[in-house]
Write a protein that holds these residues in place. Structure first.
Motif, PDB file in Angstrom:
ATOM      1  N   TYR A 536     -18.632 -16.541 -70.132  1.00  0.00           N
ATOM      2  CA  TYR A 536     -17.948 -17.842 -70.218  1.00  0.00           C
ATOM      3  C   TYR A 536     -18.344 -18.596 -71.484  1.00  0.00           C
ATOM      4  O   TYR A 536     -17.489 -19.185 -72.169  1.00  0.00           O
ATOM      5  CB  TYR A 536     -18.289 -18.668 -68.982  1.00  0.00           C
ATOM      6  CG  TYR A 536     -17.746 -20.077 -68.993  1.00  0.00           C
ATOM      7  CD1 TYR A 536     -16.484 -20.345 -68.482  1.00  0.00           C
ATOM      8  CD2 TYR A 536     -18.496 -21.139 -69.497  1.00  0.00           C
ATOM      9  CE1 TYR A 536     -15.981 -21.651 -68.483  1.00  0.00           C
ATOM     10  CE2 TYR A 536     -18.004 -22.433 -69.502  1.00  0.00           C
ATOM     11  CZ  TYR A 536     -16.747 -22.685 -68.993  1.00  0.00           C
ATOM     12  OH  TYR A 536     -16.248 -23.961 -69.002  1.00  0.00           O
ATOM     13  N   LEU A 577     -23.071 -28.226 -66.151  1.00  0.00           N
ATOM     14  CA  LEU A 577     -22.275 -27.230 -65.440  1.00  0.00           C
ATOM     15  C   LEU A 577     -23.083 -26.699 -64.262  1.00  0.00           C
ATOM     16  O   LEU A 577     -24.320 -26.654 -64.310  1.00  0.00           O
ATOM     17  CB  LEU A 577     -21.896 -26.060 -66.353  1.00  0.00           C
ATOM     18  CG  LEU A 577     -21.162 -26.372 -67.658  1.00  0.00           C
ATOM     19  CD1 LEU A 577     -22.161 -26.561 -68.806  1.00  0.00           C
ATOM     20  CD2 LEU A 577     -20.175 -25.255 -68.023  1.00  0.00           C
ATOM     21  N   TRP A 579     -23.738 -23.263 -61.772  1.00  0.00           N
ATOM     22  CA  TRP A 579     -23.633 -21.834 -62.047  1.00  0.00           C
ATOM     23  C   TRP A 579     -24.324 -21.017 -60.965  1.00  0.00           C
ATOM     24  O   TRP A 579     -25.400 -21.357 -60.497  1.00  0.00           O
ATOM     25  CB  TRP A 579     -24.271 -21.535 -63.408  1.00  0.00           C
ATOM     26  CG  TRP A 579     -24.692 -20.109 -63.574  1.00  0.00           C
ATOM     27  CD1 TRP A 579     -23.892 -19.025 -63.748  1.00  0.00           C
ATOM     28  CD2 TRP A 579     -26.035 -19.620 -63.560  1.00  0.00           C
ATOM     29  NE1 TRP A 579     -24.648 -17.887 -63.849  1.00  0.00           N
ATOM     30  CE2 TRP A 579     -25.958 -18.218 -63.737  1.00  0.00           C
ATOM     31  CE3 TRP A 579     -27.286 -20.220 -63.412  1.00  0.00           C
ATOM     32  CZ2 TRP A 579     -27.099 -17.415 -63.769  1.00  0.00           C
ATOM     33  CZ3 TRP A 579     -28.412 -19.424 -63.449  1.00  0.00           C
ATOM     34  CH2 TRP A 579     -28.318 -18.037 -63.624  1.00  0.00           C
ATOM     35  N   ASP A 584     -18.080 -17.445 -63.389  1.00  0.00           N
ATOM     36  CA  ASP A 584     -17.937 -18.429 -64.453  1.00  0.00           C
ATOM     37  C   ASP A 584     -18.626 -19.732 -64.044  1.00  0.00           C
ATOM     38  O   ASP A 584     -18.441 -20.199 -62.913  1.00  0.00           O
ATOM     39  CB  ASP A 584     -16.459 -18.732 -64.714  1.00  0.00           C
ATOM     40  CG  ASP A 584     -15.777 -17.628 -65.500  1.00  0.00           C
ATOM     41  OD1 ASP A 584     -16.447 -16.622 -65.813  1.00  0.00           O
ATOM     42  OD2 ASP A 584     -14.580 -17.786 -65.800  1.00  0.00           O
ATOM     43  N   THR A 586     -19.056 -23.661 -63.640  1.00  0.00           N
ATOM     44  CA  THR A 586     -18.060 -24.702 -63.371  1.00  0.00           C
ATOM     45  C   THR A 586     -18.493 -25.992 -64.050  1.00  0.00           C
ATOM     46  O   THR A 586     -19.624 -26.459 -63.848  1.00  0.00           O
ATOM     47  CB  THR A 586     -17.925 -24.950 -61.855  1.00  0.00           C
ATOM     48  OG1 THR A 586     -17.568 -23.721 -61.218  1.00  0.00           O
ATOM     49  CG2 THR A 586     -16.870 -26.000 -61.575  1.00  0.00           C
TER      50      THR A 586
END
Length: 931
Positions: A536, A577, A579, A584, A586
C-alpha cells in the motif's frame, strides 16, 4: 432625512474592509517570551485523566489536569513533573517558584540553600481537594500500584542567635540528609524520617527503602531501613558507625527484595570501595552480593557507585556495575603547584586522541561494566569488560543470552571512519561470550527473548540474522528487489537502513521498513519475506511507520489492529492509519497537518489516546481520542495567532541546472499579492520539503532566521532542498539554490534586487561559498562557517574531542577522500580561496566556545574580507557553543540579524553597531548600541 439615510448607507458600503475588521500587526521580538506550547503529556492508567504542561518560552507556565469525558479541568500555576497514582485517584506534582521570585533572589545573590524551592501538591481528582508541602526536592510513588507516596523536604539551616554574645561552643557534628515524609495519598497517615540521603519505592508502592543517619551520643551512625506499607512498621536492615556512605538503594517490582551499596571510605575520598547487599524481606538476614574480595569479579574490581543496581522484573537477578578500583592521585604534594609541569603527551598509537580523552574524563573515571547476581544460586557473574563495555540488558524479559558490542579494535580509526563494531553474545548464567560478527557497519540488536542477533549490513545493504542456537548467519533480504537502505542517501559513507519496527511475539518475525512499507522477515529463513502492508505504501507513495503507543510494549501483534503514521510524499500531508498484517492499511485521518509521531500515546488500561498536530498556520494542539473519527481538542494555542499577520506555506518545485527536479518550501506573507514585488530571504539545510505542514513557533534565534517572524514582517522565505554528489558540495548547493531562486524570480513576485541568504553550520558554509560564486544576493548572514576545508580537515571538534577527518571523508562535508588524495576538492570547495570575489555584504556569527566548527574558521574568513575591504561584520558570543543557548544572546542575535537584513533588503537605516562598531570598552559598559 431619507436622502441623509441613503447617503449614510452608501458611505458604510464604500468603507474599506479594514474599517470593519481588527487590524492585524506583524510579530515583534516582544512576542517571543510569552509564546506557549504543550509539553510533557501523561495519561492516567484508566485513560480518564490527562495532565499536560502549557509553558511559555520564558515565564511561569501552568499544569493542566483534565477529564475530557466530563469536562472537568484543574489548573495549577507553575506545576510540572506530574504523575498519576496507579489507580488514577490522585495526581502528584511539583510547583516551581515564581520566575520573578527567582530573579529577585539571584539579584540578591542568595546562596543555593536560601534560594526559593519547589513545593509539592497532592490532588484528589474526584473533588479537587489538595494538600501542599514546601521546600520539596523530590517525590516518588509506586508506578504500578499502591496509594502511598514518599517525598524529600530540604532541611533548612537553623538561624544563628545574634542577640547574645557567649563563649564559643564546641561545634556539634552536623548530620547530612533531609526530611523524608512517607504518607498515604489521602494524608491521614504520615511517617517522618530525618536526615535521609537516599530513598526508593517499589513499583507496587508497598515498600519504601531509605538511608539515613543520626547521633548516638556524639557518634554519627548511618543505616538502611525498610518501611512496609501494610504493617506500617519500620525495620532496620543495616546500620554502622564506621560506614561512611549508604547509596544506590533499589527495590524489585513487588517490593519483596531490596538492595543497597555501602562504603567505609569517606564520601570525599578519591578512591572508594563499595559492598553490595541484598535483603529478601521474607528472611531476617542480609546477603553480601559482592565487594572487592568477590572471586567472581576480576581482581581489584568492586561494585561501582556510578551504576545503580537494578532487579530484573521477575526478581530473579540483580544487575549491577563493577569497576576496577582507581589508583589514588600520584600528585607530588611536596611541591608547589607552579613548580609542577603541565603537559599532555600525544602518541601516534593512542586509541583515542587526547582531546577526546579529556572530554570523556568523567566517563572514563566512572566507567563500569555490567555484572549480575543470580538470586537463587547466589552466584555472581561478570558480564562486561574493558573490551565488551556495551552490554544490552532486557530487564523485563530477563534473557539468558545478551548482546554485547565492542568498538575497541576500531577506536583509533574512528577519527576518520566511525561506526565499526564487533558483536558478541554473552551467556548471563556463565559469563562466557562468543563472537557473532566482526567489523559490522550498521544498527544491531538482540531479539526480545534473546534468540537472534539482527543487524543491517550497510556494506551490502542487507538485513542479517544470527541464530544463536544454530550458530547460523542468514541473509534475510538478499533475494528481494527492494531497497531497505535510504534511497536519498548522498554522502560518501555507507547508507543507513530505514529502520526496524519491532518483533512479533516469541521472536517469530522481525518487521523492518523499506521506503514506504513494512516487511515481515523470518530469522529462521523458512518463510519468505512478506510485505505486511500489502504494498500500500509504495502504491500510494506514503511512508508508513509503526506507532509504538505503549512505551513498555515488547512485541508487535500483527493480527491486532495497530496504528501507523503516514507521510504522503506528493502533498506532504500526514495522518494516522490502522493496520493488520497482510491487508491494506486504512486511513483514519489524512490532512494538511503535521501529526507528531512521538506525541501519540495510549493509556495502559484503556483504548484512549492522546496526540498533537499542527501546521504552519496552526500551533500544535493536544487532542484526546476515544473515537478516532471525533478527536477532542484540549488546547487552544491557536488563539496566540489572533490579530497577528501570519502567512502561508506551500510546496514548490523546479528543475535544477543539472536537470534534476527539486522541491522546496515557500512561505508567503498574509494577504499575499502576486502582482507585488517582495523582498525574499533564502534559508537552507539539507532537505526540508517534507516539513511543509510543520508548525514553526516564533522564537529568538539560536543561529537561523525565524520563519514566522520574517514572513509576518513582509518577507518571502524560500527553503530549497539540496541534493549532493561527486565530492562537490559547494557546486551542488549553488546548482540547487540559485536555480530555485531564479525560478521564483521568473514567477514575478520576487524583488530580484532584494534577496538575502542565511544559513548556519553546514548552511553557513554554503552561504559563504555562494557569495564567492554569485552576486545574486544583496546580503548574506552565515553562522559557524567552515571557510577553509584544508585547515579544518585535521582539526578537532572540541565538543567531543574527535578529529574532523571523518566529516570530510564520510559524512556531511561530502568530499569523499583524504586531503592528500583529493587536495583540489578541498581547495575548490573552500570559500576562503575565493574571498576576493565577494561583493555581497555579509554578517558572520562564530562563537568562541564553538565545539563543532572551530572558531578560527570564522576568523579566517572575516580577516580575509576585512583585508580586502569588503563589508563584513562578525558576532562572537562569549562562552557560547555552536548554537546559542543563553536566551539574552538569542534575543540579541535576533535584533542584529533582522536589522542587518532590513537595512539591505528594506532600505531601513543602518544601526550604529554596523556603522560605528562596538569597542571592548563599550562592551564592558553593556552598551548595546542597537540603534
Amino acid at each position: 432625512m431619507r436622502h441623509i439615510f441613503i447617503t449614510f448607507c452608501i458611505l458604510l458600503i464604500s468603507l474599506p474592509p479594514a474599517c470593519s475588521q481588527t487590524t492585524k500587526r506583524p510579530l515583534t521580538a516582544q512576542d517571543y517570551d510569552a509564546w506557549k506550547s504543550v509539553q510533557k503529556t501523561i495519561l492516567s492508567n484508566d485513560g480518564q485523566w490527562v495532565a499536560y504542561e502549557i509553558n511559555p518560552q520564558e515565564g511561569d507556565g501552568e499544569l493542566v489536569v483534565e477529564a475530557p469525558a466530563t469536562g472537568r479541568r484543574l489548573n495549577f500555576s507553575r506545576g510540572y513533573g506530574a504523575q498519576f497514582s496507579a489507580d488514577g485517584t490522585y495526581l502528584i506534582a511539583k510547583i516551581k517558584p515564581a520566575l520573578e521570585a527567582m530573579r529577585v533572589a539571584k539579584k540578591q545573590k542568595l546562596k543555593p540553600d536560601k534560594m526559593p524551592k519547589d513545593s509539592l501538591i497532592v490532588v484528589k481528582l474526584a473533588d479537587g481537594q489538595q494538600r501542599s508541602y514546601a521546600n520539596v526536592a523530590s517525590f516518588k510513588v509506586g508506578e504500578d500500584g499502591g496509594n502511598w507516596l514518599a517525598f524529600l523536604t530540604k532541611k533548612e539551616e537553623a538561624k544563628k542567635d545574634t542577640t547574645q554574645k557567649a563563649a564559643k561552643p564546641k561545634k556539634p557534628k552536623k548530620l547530612k540528609g533531609d526530611l523524608l515524609t512517607v504518607q498515604n495519598m489521602d494524608g491521614t497517615e504520615t511517617f517522618l524520617f530525618e536526615n535521609v540521603g537516599d530513598y526508593a519505592i517499589s513499583d507496587q508502592g508497598n515498600r519504601i527503602l531509605l538511608a539515613r543517619e543520626w547521633l548516638r551520643d556524639t557518634t554519627i551512625v548511618r543505616g538502611v531501613y525498610a518501611f512496609t506499607v501494610r504493617t506500617k512498621a519500620t525495620e532496620a536492615l543495616d546500620s554502622s558507625s564506621v560506614v561512611e556512605v549508604y547509596t544506590n538503594l533499589t527495590l524489585d517490582k513487588p517490593g519483596g527484595q531490596g538492595a543497597w551499596m555501602s562504603s567505609l571510605d569517606s564520601a570525599k575520598a578519591e578512591v572508594k570501595s563499595f559492598s553490595l547487599f541484598l535483603r529478601d524481606f521474607s528472611k531476617k538476614n542480609n546477603v553480601l552480593v559482592a565487594d572487592s574480595t568477590t572471586k567472581a569479579l576480576p581482581t581489584y574490581y568492586t561494585p561501582s557507585e556510578y551504576r545503580k543496581p537494578r532487579f530484573s522484573d521477575d526478581g530473579s537477578r540483580l544487575y549491577f556495575g563493577a569497576a576496577p578500583l582507581a589508583n589514588p592521585s600520584l600528585k607530588d604534594t611536596t611541591m608547589l603547584d607552579d613548580e609542577l609541569s603541565r603537559v599532555d603527551v600525544w602518541t601516534w598509537n593512542d586509541k583515542r586522541l587526547q582531546p577526546m580523552q579529556d572530554k570523556q574524563r568523567k566517563e572514563m573515571l566512572e566507567k563500569n561494566y555490567w555484572a549480575v547476581y543470580e538470586v537463587n544460586s547466589k552466584k555472581v557473574i561478570q558480564l562486561g569488560s574493558e573490551i565488551l563495555d556495551d552490554v544490552d540488558i532486557n530487564f523485563k524479559l530477563n534473557n539468558t543470552y545478551l548482546l554485547a558490542k565492542s568498538n575497541t579494535t576500531y577506536q583509533k580509526m574512528s577519527s576518520w571512519e566511525p561506526g565499526h563494531t564487533d558483536l558478541y553474545v554473552i551467556n548471563a548464567l556463565t559469563g562466557q561470550n562468543s563472537l557473532v560478527a566482526q567489523d559490522v557497519l550498521g544498527r544491531s540488536e538482540m531479539s526480545p527473548t534473546g534468540k537472534y542477533v539482527v543487524w543491517f549490513d550497510e556494506r551490502d545493504t542487507l538485513w542479517k540474522a544470527y541464530d544463536r542456537k544454530m550458530t547460523t548467519l542468514r541473509n534475510l533480504t538478499k533475494e528481494l528487489n527492494v531497497a531497505f537502505y535510504d534511497e536519498e542517501h548522498d554522502t560518501p559513507d555507507t547508507p543507513n537502513s530505514y529502520g526496524l519496527a519491532g518483533w512479533t511475539p516469541d521472536d517469530r518475525y522481525l518487521l523492518v521498513y523499506d521506503r514506504y512499507d513494512l516487511w515481515r522477515l523470518d530469522p529462521t529463513g523458512q518463510d519468505k519475506p512478506l510485505n505486511v502492508t500489502n504494498g500500500y505504501g509504495r502504491r500510494e507513495k506514503v511512508q508508513l511507520r509503526y506507532l509504538k503507543v505503549l512505551e513498555d510494549a515488547d512485541f508487535i501483534d500483527p493480527s491486532a489492529s495497530n496504528l501507523l503514521h503516514g507521510l504522503w510524499e506528493k502533498d506532504k500531508e500526514t495522518g494516522i492509519l490502522s493496520w493488520k498484517s497482510g491487508a491494506d492499511p486504512t486511513v483514519i485521518i489524512k490532512e494538511a497537518y503535521s501529526y507528531l509521531p512521538n506525541s501519540v500515546a495510549k493509556a495502559k488500561k484503556a483504548e484512549v489516546y492522546v496526540f498533537q498536530k499542527g501546521n504552519y498556520a496552526h500551533p500544535n494542539e493536544l487532542y484526546y481520542v476515544k473515537d478516532w473519527k471525533q478527536p477532542q481538542k484540549l488546547t487552544n494555542l491557536a488563539a496566540q495567532t489572533d490579530g497577528i499577520l501570519w502567512g502561508t506555506s506551500e510546496l514548490v518545485s523546479w528543475v535544477s541546472s543539472q536537470g534534476v527536479t527539486l522541491e522546496g518550501l515557500l512561505f508567503k506573507p498574509e494577504n499575499f499579492d502576486p502582482n507585488k514585488k517582495y523582498p525574499m530571504l533564502v534559508y537552507y539545510y539539507e532537505r526540508n520539503a517534507s516539513s511543509l505542514h510543520a508548525f514553526r513557533a516564533p522564537a529568538p534565534s539560536r543561529s537561523t532566521i525565524n520563519i514566522p517572524y520574517c514572513v509576518s514582517n513582509g518577507y518571502l522565505v524560500f527553503v530549497p532542498d539540496i541534493v549532493y554528489g561527486g565530492g562537490t558540495p559547494g557546486k551542488n548547493a549553488y546548482d540547487c539554490i540559485v536555480s530555485g531562486v531564479l525560478d521564483l524570480v521568473d514567477r514575478g513576485f520576487v524583488d530580484r534586487k532584494n534577496i538575502g541568504i542565511q544559513g548556519q553550520s553546514w548552511g553557513g558554509y554554503q552561504t559563504a561559498y555562494l557569495i564567492t560564486q554569485t552576486n545574486l544576493f544583496k546580503a548574506a548572514m552565515a553562522g559557524a562557517i567552515v571557510a577553509n576545508m584544508t585547515s579544518a580537515y585535521g582539526g578537532i571538534r572540541w565538543g567531543t574531542g574527535l578529529s574532523r577527518m571523518f566529516q570530510y571523508e564520510k559524512t556531511q562535508s561530502r568530499i569523499g577522500g583524504t586531503l592528500w588524495e583529493k587536495p583540489l576538492y578541498y581547495i575548490e570547495n573552500s570559500p576562503l580561496f575565493y574571498a576576493d570575489r565577494v561583493e555581497t555584504p555579509v554578517l558572520l556569527m562564530h562563537n568562541d566556545a564553538d565545539g563543532s566548527v572551530p572558531w578560527y574558521q570564522g576568523i579566517e574568513f572575516f580577516t580575509a574580507l576585512r583585508r580586502l575591504n569588503k563589508p563584513v561584520w562578525m558576532l562572537v558570543y562569549n562562552d557560547e557553543d555552536h548554537n546559542l543557548t543563553k536566551r539574552p544572546n538569542m534575543k540579541d542575535l535576533s535584533i542584529r540579524m533582522y536589522q542587518f537584513f532590513d537595512h539591505y533588503l528594506k532600505n531601513a537605516p543602518m544601526p550604529s553597531w554596523m556603522s560605528e562598531g562596538r569597542t571592548v570598552i563599550e562592551k564592558q559598559r553593556w552598551d548595546m548600541k542597537y540603534d
